[in-house]
Design a protein around this motif. Structure first.
Motif, short mmCIF file in Angstrom:
data_model
loop_
_atom_site.label_atom_id
_atom_site.label_comp_id
_atom_site.label_asym_id
_atom_site.label_seq_id
_atom_site.Cartn_x
_atom_site.Cartn_y
_atom_site.Cartn_z
N VAL A 29 0.84 -1.20 0.00
CA VAL A 29 0.00 0.00 0.00
C VAL A 29 0.87 1.25 0.00
O VAL A 29 0.60 2.22 -0.73
CB VAL A 29 -0.96 -0.02 1.20
N ARG A 30 1.94 1.25 0.79
CA ARG A 30 2.84 2.41 0.79
C ARG A 30 3.46 2.62 -0.58
O ARG A 30 3.58 3.77 -1.04
CB ARG A 30 3.93 2.22 1.85
N TRP A 31 3.86 1.54 -1.24
CA TRP A 31 4.44 1.68 -2.57
C TRP A 31 3.41 2.21 -3.56
O TRP A 31 3.73 3.07 -4.39
CB TRP A 31 4.98 0.33 -3.06
N PRO A 37 0.17 12.59 -5.34
CA PRO A 37 0.43 13.99 -4.96
C PRO A 37 -0.07 14.37 -3.58
O PRO A 37 0.25 15.45 -3.08
CB PRO A 37 -0.30 14.78 -6.05
N GLY A 38 -0.86 13.51 -2.94
CA GLY A 38 -1.38 13.80 -1.61
C GLY A 38 -1.89 12.53 -0.95
O GLY A 38 -1.68 11.43 -1.46
N ARG A 39 -2.59 12.66 0.17
CA ARG A 39 -3.00 11.50 0.96
C ARG A 39 -4.49 11.21 0.88
O ARG A 39 -5.01 10.35 1.59
CB ARG A 39 -2.62 11.71 2.44
N ARG A 40 -5.22 11.91 0.00
CA ARG A 40 -6.66 11.63 -0.16
C ARG A 40 -6.81 10.40 -1.05
O ARG A 40 -6.42 10.43 -2.22
CB ARG A 40 -7.36 12.83 -0.79
N VAL A 41 -7.38 9.33 -0.51
CA VAL A 41 -7.41 8.05 -1.22
C VAL A 41 -8.84 7.52 -1.28
O VAL A 41 -9.55 7.48 -0.26
CB VAL A 41 -6.51 7.01 -0.53
N LEU A 42 -9.24 7.08 -2.46
CA LEU A 42 -10.49 6.36 -2.65
C LEU A 42 -10.21 4.87 -2.70
O LEU A 42 -9.40 4.42 -3.52
CB LEU A 42 -11.17 6.81 -3.94
N ASP A 43 -10.87 4.12 -1.83
CA ASP A 43 -10.88 2.66 -1.92
C ASP A 43 -12.11 2.30 -2.74
O ASP A 43 -13.24 2.38 -2.25
CB ASP A 43 -10.94 2.05 -0.52
N LEU A 44 -11.89 1.90 -3.99
CA LEU A 44 -12.98 1.70 -4.94
C LEU A 44 -13.32 0.21 -5.06
O LEU A 44 -12.44 -0.61 -5.29
CB LEU A 44 -12.57 2.26 -6.31
N GLY A 45 -14.61 -0.12 -4.93
CA GLY A 45 -14.98 -1.53 -4.81
C GLY A 45 -14.47 -2.07 -3.50
O GLY A 45 -13.85 -3.13 -3.43
N LEU A 51 -8.98 -3.43 2.45
CA LEU A 51 -7.97 -2.48 2.01
C LEU A 51 -8.11 -1.15 2.76
O LEU A 51 -7.10 -0.52 3.11
CB LEU A 51 -8.07 -2.26 0.51
N SER A 52 -9.33 -0.72 3.02
CA SER A 52 -9.53 0.53 3.76
C SER A 52 -8.81 0.49 5.11
O SER A 52 -8.21 1.48 5.54
CB SER A 52 -11.02 0.79 3.98
N ALA A 53 -8.88 -0.66 5.78
CA ALA A 53 -8.24 -0.78 7.09
C ALA A 53 -6.73 -0.60 6.97
O ALA A 53 -6.10 0.06 7.82
CB ALA A 53 -8.56 -2.14 7.71
N THR A 54 -6.13 -1.16 5.93
CA THR A 54 -4.69 -0.99 5.74
C THR A 54 -4.36 0.44 5.37
O THR A 54 -3.35 1.00 5.82
CB THR A 54 -4.17 -1.96 4.66
N LEU A 55 -5.21 1.08 4.56
CA LEU A 55 -5.00 2.49 4.22
C LEU A 55 -5.04 3.36 5.46
O LEU A 55 -4.22 4.28 5.63
CB LEU A 55 -6.05 2.94 3.21
N VAL A 56 -5.99 3.11 6.35
CA VAL A 56 -6.05 3.85 7.61
C VAL A 56 -4.77 3.64 8.41
O VAL A 56 -4.20 4.58 8.98
CB VAL A 56 -7.29 3.43 8.43
N ALA A 57 -4.29 2.40 8.43
CA ALA A 57 -3.10 2.06 9.22
C ALA A 57 -1.85 2.79 8.73
O ALA A 57 -0.95 3.07 9.53
CB ALA A 57 -2.87 0.56 9.21
N VAL A 58 -1.79 3.11 7.43
CA VAL A 58 -0.61 3.81 6.90
C VAL A 58 -0.83 5.32 6.85
O VAL A 58 0.02 6.05 6.32
CB VAL A 58 -0.20 3.28 5.51
N VAL A 102 -6.58 6.38 -6.37
CA VAL A 102 -7.67 5.41 -6.36
C VAL A 102 -7.04 4.04 -6.26
O VAL A 102 -6.26 3.63 -7.12
CB VAL A 102 -8.53 5.51 -7.64
N LEU A 103 -7.37 3.32 -5.19
CA LEU A 103 -6.88 1.96 -4.99
C LEU A 103 -8.06 1.00 -5.01
O LEU A 103 -9.16 1.34 -4.55
CB LEU A 103 -6.13 1.82 -3.68
N ALA A 104 -7.84 -0.19 -5.55
CA ALA A 104 -8.87 -1.21 -5.62
C ALA A 104 -8.26 -2.53 -5.16
O ALA A 104 -7.29 -3.00 -5.75
CB ALA A 104 -9.42 -1.34 -7.03
#
Length: 256
Positions: A29-31, A37-45, A51-58, A102-104
């Protein structure tokens, strides 16, 4: 079975999906986010929020979008602090240029990219990142390769092993996908991500695969019984907990 029946199969098993599906390697996820350009991330699907939980963790600022009401309800239950919205990749309920990435997670292959490509590009800021992540089995390990053979394609299909993931995802950003004009060439990288399992919990995990969920009940029971018998016969998996050799594979591209 149709693509639509597979895509829509998960809601009936939302609780099992939330309990048994693995999370995602934080390094992956970090890679995926390092060039954003910033930290605003959409977990799509977003499913049940793995994945949202891992995004929160990072440390990402996460919004989740999921079309299935049952999956979305599980996400809201387990991650009440995450903003979660009904919607799909083909109709994203966010304003233009509102996210940096946008991450899926195990979802990009379900999108109609000819339509979703324009939507993803619309809501991404200039230079934003699109990344698909998949948890894949490491079939370089002998018993995992044998498990794939025993299980069949309904339980372990394309994109589910290292041996098939690269080939299956390499063609996702191609001219007829509608993305080439909007995104640069994609990068593929895998990150180690072992998971603690027992034979029974691995059987339960494989039971949440789309191909298994749409199987006739007797055929599903027979397949799961065959997998269980195999795991109980192997010294690596027969006695208590073991580490399931996995990787998180990432396909990453940048918005032009």
């Amino acid at each position: 079975m149709t693509e639509q029946s597979l895509r829509s199969s998960f809601g009936g098993a939302a609780a099992a999906y939330a309990e048994h599906r693995p999370d995602y390697a934080q390094a992956a996820v970090r890679w995926a986010l390092e060039a954003a350009p910033g930290r605003r991330v959409l977990d799509l699907g977003a499913g049940t929020g793995k994945l949202s939980a891992t995004l929160v963790a990072v440390g990402a600022d996460v919004v989740a979008v999921e079309p299935d009401p049952a999956m979305l309800a599980e996400l809201c239950r387990t991650l009440p602090a995450v903003r979660a919205l009904p919607g799909s990749a083909e109709a994203i309920p966010l304003p233009d240029a509102s996210v940096d990435a946008v991450l899926a997670g195990n979802a990009l292959h379900w999108f109609d990219m000819a339509v979703a490509g324009a939507e993803i590009a619309r809501i991404l800021a200039p230079g934003g990142i699109l990344a698909g992540l998949w948890n894949i089995l490491d079939d370089r390990v002998d018993w995992v390769a044998e498990l794939e053979r025993v299980s069949g394609s309904a339980a372990i299909g394309p994109r589910d092993t290292l041996g098939s993931w690269r080939a299956a995802t390499a063609g996702m950003l191609v001219p007829n996908s509608g993305l080439v004009a909007r995104f640069g060439s994609a990068e593929q990288v895998e990150f180690p991500h072992g998971q603690r399992r027992t034979a029974e919990s691995l059987v339960a995990t494989l039971a949440t695969r789309a191909g298994m969920l749409v199987m006739p009940a007797q055929q599903r029971d027979d397949t799961l019984g065959r997998i269980r018998a195999f795991l109980e016969s192997r010294p690596e998996t027969a006695h208590g907990e073991f580490t399931l050799p996995m990787l998180t594979g990432v396909l990453r591209a940048r918005r032009r």
